[in-house]
Design a protein around this motif. Structure first.
Motif, short mmCIF file in Angstrom:
data_model
loop_
_atom_site.label_atom_id
_atom_site.label_comp_id
_atom_site.label_asym_id
_atom_site.label_seq_id
_atom_site.Cartn_x
_atom_site.Cartn_y
_atom_site.Cartn_z
N PHE A 96 0.86 -1.18 0.00
CA PHE A 96 0.00 0.00 0.00
C PHE A 96 0.90 1.24 0.00
O PHE A 96 1.86 1.31 0.77
CB PHE A 96 -0.90 0.06 1.24
N GLY A 97 0.55 2.21 -0.85
CA GLY A 97 1.27 3.48 -0.83
C GLY A 97 0.58 4.47 0.09
O GLY A 97 -0.65 4.49 0.19
N PHE A 98 1.38 5.28 0.77
CA PHE A 98 0.85 6.28 1.71
C PHE A 98 0.56 7.56 0.93
O PHE A 98 1.43 8.07 0.20
CB PHE A 98 1.87 6.52 2.81
N THR A 99 -0.65 8.09 1.06
CA THR A 99 -1.09 9.19 0.20
C THR A 99 -0.17 10.40 0.26
O THR A 99 0.13 11.02 -0.77
CB THR A 99 -2.52 9.61 0.57
N THR A 100 0.29 10.77 1.44
CA THR A 100 1.15 11.95 1.56
C THR A 100 2.47 11.73 0.84
O THR A 100 2.97 12.63 0.16
CB THR A 100 1.40 12.27 3.04
N ASP A 101 3.03 10.53 0.94
CA ASP A 101 4.25 10.21 0.20
C ASP A 101 4.04 10.40 -1.29
O ASP A 101 4.89 10.95 -2.00
CB ASP A 101 4.67 8.75 0.44
N MET A 102 2.89 9.96 -1.78
CA MET A 102 2.65 9.99 -3.23
C MET A 102 2.41 11.40 -3.74
O MET A 102 2.89 11.77 -4.81
CB MET A 102 1.50 9.05 -3.57
N SER A 103 1.67 12.21 -3.00
CA SER A 103 1.44 13.58 -3.45
C SER A 103 2.73 14.39 -3.41
O SER A 103 3.00 15.20 -4.32
CB SER A 103 0.34 14.26 -2.62
N GLN A 104 3.57 14.16 -2.40
CA GLN A 104 4.86 14.82 -2.37
C GLN A 104 5.73 14.37 -3.54
O GLN A 104 6.46 15.18 -4.14
CB GLN A 104 5.57 14.53 -1.05
N ALA A 105 5.63 13.10 -3.88
CA ALA A 105 6.41 12.57 -5.01
C ALA A 105 5.95 13.18 -6.33
O ALA A 105 6.78 13.50 -7.20
CB ALA A 105 6.29 11.05 -5.05
N LEU A 106 4.65 13.33 -6.51
CA LEU A 106 4.14 13.95 -7.74
C LEU A 106 4.69 15.35 -7.91
O LEU A 106 5.12 15.74 -9.01
CB LEU A 106 2.61 13.96 -7.73
N TYR A 107 4.69 16.12 -6.83
CA TYR A 107 5.21 17.49 -6.91
C TYR A 107 6.70 17.48 -7.22
O TYR A 107 7.19 18.30 -8.00
CB TYR A 107 4.94 18.24 -5.61
N ARG A 108 7.42 16.54 -6.66
CA ARG A 108 8.86 16.47 -6.93
C ARG A 108 9.11 16.09 -8.39
O ARG A 108 10.01 16.64 -9.04
CB ARG A 108 9.51 15.44 -5.99
N LEU A 109 8.34 15.16 -8.91
CA LEU A 109 8.54 14.74 -10.30
C LEU A 109 8.31 15.88 -11.28
O LEU A 109 9.11 16.06 -12.22
CB LEU A 109 7.61 13.57 -10.62
N VAL A 110 7.24 16.65 -11.10
CA VAL A 110 6.95 17.70 -12.09
C VAL A 110 7.97 18.83 -12.02
O VAL A 110 8.09 19.61 -12.97
CB VAL A 110 5.52 18.27 -11.93
N GLY A 111 8.72 18.91 -10.92
CA GLY A 111 9.77 19.92 -10.82
C GLY A 111 11.10 19.48 -11.38
O GLY A 111 12.08 20.23 -11.32
N ASP A 112 11.15 18.27 -11.93
CA ASP A 112 12.41 17.71 -12.44
C ASP A 112 12.26 17.40 -13.92
O ASP A 112 11.54 16.48 -14.31
CB ASP A 112 12.75 16.43 -11.66
N GLU A 113 12.93 18.16 -14.74
CA GLU A 113 12.86 17.98 -16.19
C GLU A 113 13.21 16.54 -16.59
O GLU A 113 12.63 15.99 -17.54
CB GLU A 113 13.83 18.95 -16.87
#
Length: 315
Positions: A195-212
């Motif tokens: 199971f993925g933890f929702t806060t981990d995943m939303s933080q990861a999404l924001y990190r991904l879009v900030g990385d070309e």
């Protein structure tokens, strides 16, 4: 400043992502069929199956997150998901936005061992076939270089912002334990299940879009390794509700017998393999790239239970 637009504003991950983007001071637009005012965001009404409406709703967006959640119906998925994906790809091209597709693991089918970004698509369900079709279309666009996009794939998830209707942990474990009843599950309670933890995943999404560098790739979102069994999860959850760690398992035969009277169980039947066999989701690519340690299950269950109790108190 970048405008982050979320398609599918009412779901668990939309709420979790909105909280993360707001904490980062980012402007957010929420797009749904019926726009509802939400603090900290602009709400826009649009039908994602209508290309014109969708294009207008995305105008001005820097990045678009496709988080649409359709009713859990094979026929509706077969009818609407291909159109939604085509429209989203085309609308993002027309307005010059980047696309993030929040994906699940249905297209992998039954996997022996850990699921990784290199796991081949081998769907064994009709829903899995739909997911393979739509993500395949997006991957072709990514490989052709015609759209800056990435696929962010998730295991089942739990944690803050999870709704009773979507989160199986909330619905079958927490809700029952809170009422002094045995937790419930399907298939097999003695095999590991990630199971993925929702806060981990939303933080990861924001990190991904900030990385070309992240675009043009598929990413498994951070998920704690060494997943527990459902029996072990219940043992973690029960003390949060001062409850006994009792667990009732519904077998495939029982699900099949109840399916004619329960549309959701009828739809679940083809996916039961996910709950009968080990379900191990690996996020080591993301974890290594960004130096992330996913939330351990013991801490995650405590935080998720606290959030569940806050939601119940509010109701």
């Amino acid at each position: 400043m970048a405008l982050h637009t979320i398609l599918g504003a009412g779901g668990t991950m939309a709420h979790s992502l909105l909280a993360e983007l707001s904490a980062q001071g980012q402007p957010v637009r929420l797009v749904s069929r019926r726009a509802a005012a939400v603090a900290g965001a602009q709400a826009v009404a649009a039908d994602v199956t209508n290309l014109g409406q969708l294009r207008d709703a995305l105008t001005g967006s820097t990045v678009v997150y496709l988080l649409v959640g359709l009713p859990y119906s094979t026929s509706e998925w077969q009818e609407k998901w291909p159109l939604i994906m085509r429209n989203t790809i085309e609308a993002c091209k027309q307005v010059g936005a980047r696309l993030v597709f929040f994906d699940n693991v249905y297209m992998y089918g039954l996997v022996r061992g850990a699921q990784t970004e290199e796991t081949p698509f081998n769907p064994i369900s009709k829903k899995g076939e739909v997911r393979a079709q739509i993500v395949g279309e997006l991957l072709r666009e990514m490989q052709a270089g015609s759209l800056p996009a990435l696929v962010a794939r998730s295991a089942d998830f739990y944690g803050p912002h999870s709704t009773l209707q979507v989160s199986l942990i909330n619905m079958l474990l927490f809700n029952n334990l809170a009422q002094g009843q045995p937790a419930q599950w399907f298939g097999n309670g003695e095999v590991p299940h990630s199971f993925g933890f929702t806060t981990d995943m939303s933080q990861a999404l924001y990190r991904l879009v900030g990385d070309e560098r992240a675009f043009g790739q598929t990413w498994h979102l951070p998920t704690a390794p060494h997943p527990p069994t459902i029996t072990e999860l219940v043992q973690l959850a029960a003390p949060q509700f001062q409850a006994s760690p009792d667990l009732q398992i519904m077998s495939r035969a029982q699900v099949a017998a109840a399916a004619p009277q329960s549309p959701i169980l009828a739809e679940l039947l083809e996916m039961l393999y996910q709950y009968e066999e080990p379900y191990v989701f690996a996020s080591s690519k993301f974890d290594r790239t960004y130096g992330v340690t996913p939330t351990p299950y013991a801490e995650g269950i405590r935080l998720a239970a606290d959030d569940f109790k806050r939601q119940q108190s509010a109701v």
